[in-house]
Design a protein around this motif. Sequence first.
Motif, PDB file in Angstrom:
ATOM      1  N   ASP A  11      -1.542 -23.931  -2.440  1.00 48.18           N
ATOM      2  CA  ASP A  11      -1.760 -23.659  -1.019  1.00 48.18           C
ATOM      3  C   ASP A  11      -1.928 -22.170  -0.757  1.00 48.18           C
ATOM      4  OD1 ASP A  11      -1.265 -26.421   0.109  1.00 48.18           O
ATOM      5  OD2 ASP A  11       0.602 -26.092  -0.985  1.00 48.18           O
ATOM      6  N   GLY A  12      -1.505 -21.351  -1.713  1.00 47.50           N
ATOM      7  CA  GLY A  12      -1.618 -19.910  -1.559  1.00 47.50           C
ATOM      8  C   GLY A  12      -1.280 -19.217  -2.859  1.00 47.50           C
ATOM      9  N   VAL A  13      -1.556 -17.915  -2.910  1.00 45.70           N
ATOM     10  CA  VAL A  13      -1.278 -17.116  -4.100  1.00 45.70           C
ATOM     11  C   VAL A  13      -0.487 -15.879  -3.704  1.00 45.70           C
ATOM     12  CG1 VAL A  13      -3.337 -17.924  -5.315  1.00 45.70           C
ATOM     13  CG2 VAL A  13      -3.456 -15.844  -3.926  1.00 45.70           C
ATOM     14  N   LYS A  14       0.255 -15.362  -4.694  1.00 43.91           N
ATOM     15  CA  LYS A  14       1.029 -14.146  -4.489  1.00 43.91           C
ATOM     16  C   LYS A  14       0.604 -13.105  -5.502  1.00 43.91           C
ATOM     17  CE  LYS A  14       4.597 -13.050  -6.504  1.00 43.91           C
ATOM     18  NZ  LYS A  14       4.988 -12.102  -7.627  1.00 43.91           N
ATOM     19  N   LEU A  15       0.444 -11.869  -5.035  1.00 44.94           N
ATOM     20  CA  LEU A  15       0.118 -10.750  -5.915  1.00 44.94           C
ATOM     21  C   LEU A  15       1.175  -9.673  -5.740  1.00 44.94           C
ATOM     22  CD1 LEU A  15      -1.916  -9.229  -7.819  1.00 44.94           C
ATOM     23  CD2 LEU A  15      -2.900  -8.265  -5.718  1.00 44.94           C
ATOM     24  N   LEU A  16       1.783  -9.250  -6.840  1.00 41.46           N
ATOM     25  CA  LEU A  16       2.705  -8.113  -6.821  1.00 41.46           C
ATOM     26  C   LEU A  16       1.939  -6.848  -7.171  1.00 41.46           C
ATOM     27  CD1 LEU A  16       5.376  -6.524  -6.959  1.00 41.46           C
ATOM     28  CD2 LEU A  16       5.698  -7.437  -9.278  1.00 41.46           C
ATOM     29  N   ILE A  17       2.067  -5.852  -6.322  1.00 41.41           N
ATOM     30  CA  ILE A  17       1.462  -4.547  -6.551  1.00 41.41           C
ATOM     31  C   ILE A  17       2.569  -3.505  -6.666  1.00 41.41           C
ATOM     32  CG2 ILE A  17       0.173  -2.672  -5.413  1.00 41.41           C
ATOM     33  CD1 ILE A  17      -1.690  -4.606  -6.660  1.00 41.41           C
ATOM     34  N   TRP A  18       2.643  -2.862  -7.831  1.00 40.28           N
ATOM     35  CA  TRP A  18       3.509  -1.704  -7.986  1.00 40.28           C
ATOM     36  C   TRP A  18       2.798  -0.499  -7.361  1.00 40.28           C
ATOM     37  CZ3 TRP A  18       8.205  -2.858  -9.374  1.00 40.28           C
ATOM     38  CH2 TRP A  18       8.446  -3.947 -10.219  1.00 40.28           C
ATOM     39  N   TYR A  19       3.492   0.249  -6.517  1.00 39.54           N
ATOM     40  CA  TYR A  19       2.752   1.272  -5.771  1.00 39.54           C
ATOM     41  C   TYR A  19       3.610   2.503  -5.493  1.00 39.54           C
ATOM     42  CZ  TYR A  19      -0.839   3.069  -2.649  1.00 39.54           C
ATOM     43  OH  TYR A  19      -1.822   3.827  -2.085  1.00 39.54           O
ATOM     44  N   ARG A  20       2.957   3.640  -5.685  1.00 40.84           N
ATOM     45  CA  ARG A  20       3.517   4.931  -5.279  1.00 40.84           C
ATOM     46  C   ARG A  20       2.430   5.694  -4.540  1.00 40.84           C
ATOM     47  NH1 ARG A  20       8.162   7.329  -8.665  1.00 40.84           N
ATOM     48  NH2 ARG A  20       7.417   9.238  -7.671  1.00 40.84           N
ATOM     49  N   PRO A  21       2.653   6.063  -3.287  1.00 40.54           N
ATOM     50  CA  PRO A  21       1.630   6.808  -2.550  1.00 40.54           C
ATOM     51  C   PRO A  21       1.420   8.212  -3.075  1.00 40.54           C
ATOM     52  CG  PRO A  21       3.624   6.580  -1.238  1.00 40.54           C
ATOM     53  CD  PRO A  21       3.811   5.730  -2.445  1.00 40.54           C
ATOM     54  N   ASP A  22       2.333   8.689  -3.944  1.00 42.44           N
ATOM     55  CA  ASP A  22       2.159  10.014  -4.549  1.00 42.44           C
ATOM     56  C   ASP A  22       1.461   9.935  -5.903  1.00 42.44           C
ATOM     57  OD1 ASP A  22       4.257   8.729  -5.797  1.00 42.44           O
ATOM     58  OD2 ASP A  22       5.528  10.507  -5.941  1.00 42.44           O
ATOM     59  N   ALA A  23       0.955   8.769  -6.258  1.00 41.60           N
ATOM     60  CA  ALA A  23       0.227   8.617  -7.521  1.00 41.60           C
ATOM     61  C   ALA A  23      -1.144   9.285  -7.414  1.00 41.60           C
ATOM     62  CB  ALA A  23       0.058   7.138  -7.854  1.00 41.60           C
ATOM     63  N   PRO A  24      -1.765   9.588  -8.544  1.00 42.90           N
ATOM     64  CA  PRO A  24      -3.125  10.132  -8.507  1.00 42.90           C
ATOM     65  C   PRO A  24      -4.079   9.205  -7.757  1.00 42.90           C
ATOM     66  CG  PRO A  24      -2.186  10.363 -10.703  1.00 42.90           C
ATOM     67  CD  PRO A  24      -1.234   9.506  -9.927  1.00 42.90           C
ATOM     68  N   GLU A  25      -5.115   9.778  -7.197  1.00 40.48           N
ATOM     69  CA  GLU A  25      -6.064   9.026  -6.380  1.00 40.48           C
ATOM     70  C   GLU A  25      -6.646   7.834  -7.134  1.00 40.48           C
ATOM     71  OE1 GLU A  25      -8.661   7.608  -3.520  1.00 40.48           O
ATOM     72  OE2 GLU A  25      -6.927   8.950  -3.329  1.00 40.48           O
ATOM     73  N   GLU A  26      -6.973   8.013  -8.404  1.00 36.66           N
ATOM     74  CA  GLU A  26      -7.588   6.914  -9.143  1.00 36.66           C
ATOM     75  C   GLU A  26      -6.607   5.750  -9.343  1.00 36.66           C
ATOM     76  OE1 GLU A  26      -6.354  10.039 -12.259  1.00 36.66           O
ATOM     77  OE2 GLU A  26      -7.220   9.987 -10.226  1.00 36.66           O
ATOM     78  N   VAL A  27      -5.320   6.045  -9.448  1.00 38.78           N
ATOM     79  CA  VAL A  27      -4.321   4.987  -9.587  1.00 38.78           C
ATOM     80  C   VAL A  27      -4.174   4.232  -8.269  1.00 38.78           C
ATOM     81  CG1 VAL A  27      -1.876   4.492 -10.008  1.00 38.78           C
ATOM     82  CG2 VAL A  27      -3.079   6.179 -11.423  1.00 38.78           C
ATOM     83  N   ARG A  28      -4.059   4.970  -7.160  1.00 34.54           N
ATOM     84  CA  ARG A  28      -3.933   4.316  -5.858  1.00 34.54           C
ATOM     85  C   ARG A  28      -5.184   3.487  -5.548  1.00 34.54           C
ATOM     86  NH1 ARG A  28      -4.077   7.660  -1.895  1.00 34.54           N
ATOM     87  NH2 ARG A  28      -4.401   9.608  -3.006  1.00 34.54           N
ATOM     88  N   ARG A  29      -6.351   4.030  -5.879  1.00 35.52           N
ATOM     89  CA  ARG A  29      -7.590   3.296  -5.613  1.00 35.52           C
ATOM     90  C   ARG A  29      -7.649   2.019  -6.441  1.00 35.52           C
ATOM     91  NH1 ARG A  29     -10.712   7.236  -6.186  1.00 35.52           N
ATOM     92  NH2 ARG A  29     -11.274   6.938  -8.381  1.00 35.52           N
TER      93      ARG A  29
END
Length: 272
Positions: free
Chosen positions: A104-122
Motif C-alpha cells: 500500500d506504500g513504501v518507506k525510504l530512509l534518508i541519512w542527511y546532514r545539511p552541512d554535507a558537501p553539495e554533491e552529497v546533499r544533491r
Amino acid sequence: MLAADQRPPLYQLVSAARPGISREALGEEVARLKALVVEVLGPLATGVLLDPLHGGLALDRLPRQAGLLLTLEDHRFRETPEGFRLSRPIPRWGVGSAARVGADGVKLLIWYRPDAPEEVRRHQLDLVRRVGQACNRWGQAFILEVLPYPLPGEDKPPALWEEMLRDFADPGLGVDLYKLPYVPGMPSRFSQVLPAPWVLLSGGRDARSFLLALEEALASGARGFLAGRAFWLEALSAYPDWASVREGLEASRSVMKQAVELLAALSPEEVA
C-alpha cells in the motif's frame, strides 16, 4: 503502525546469541523473529512496515485490517572519505516491485546532514525526488524517514533540524507522510513547516520514554506513530529462547495498546 523492517539491530542480536552462525541461517532466524513480532503485535496496528529481504514469513501473519508498507533503502549505505552517507535502494528492488507484490506504500530512509558537501546533499534529495515520482506513477503512498548522523570522531550529530526542515519541506518531493524522531523543541516545528503529516518513530527508545515522547508529539501535531523497537526489542533480547521471546512480546502488547490509546484520545479534527 508497527515497524518491523529493521535489519542491523536484528543481525547483531542473532549473531551475539549464536556466534559463528552462517549468513543463510542468520537471515532465516531474523525472518522468524519478524514473523513472530507481526503475529503478536500486528493485530494492534493499522499498518505494518516490513523489508523485502526478511519479511516474507511475516507476510503470512499480516492481519487483514493492516496495510502493508515495504522499505526501499539498503542498510549498506555508501560513505565518502569524510564519512558523509549516501543512501541507496535495495538492489533489484524499487517502488514498482513493492506495488507488484501488493504494498500500500513504501518507506525510504534518508541519512542527511545539511552541512554535507553539495554533491552529497544533491544525491540524497535527488533520490527522494525520484522515489516520489515513482510513487506517483505506481499509486503508492510515500513515507520518508529523515535522520541525521555523526561523522567519525563525533559523539552525536549536530542539531541542524531547522536546516533539514528547509531542505525537506518541498512539496515537489512528493512525500505523503514523514517518519521522524523525537527531537526536544522540534515537534511543533515539524507540524508547522512540513507540507504533509508526520508520525513518530521510536529510534531505539525504551517503552516508557517512547510513550512520553509520543504524548508530546501528538500534542504538537503528530498524526500517529510508526515504531518498532520500543515495542519489541526488549522481548527479542531473550532470543534464542523462543518461548520467552513470545512471552515478552505478549507482555509488550500493553505498551502498544497505551500508544494506540494516546492516539485514540485525539479528536477527529486532530487526526484528519
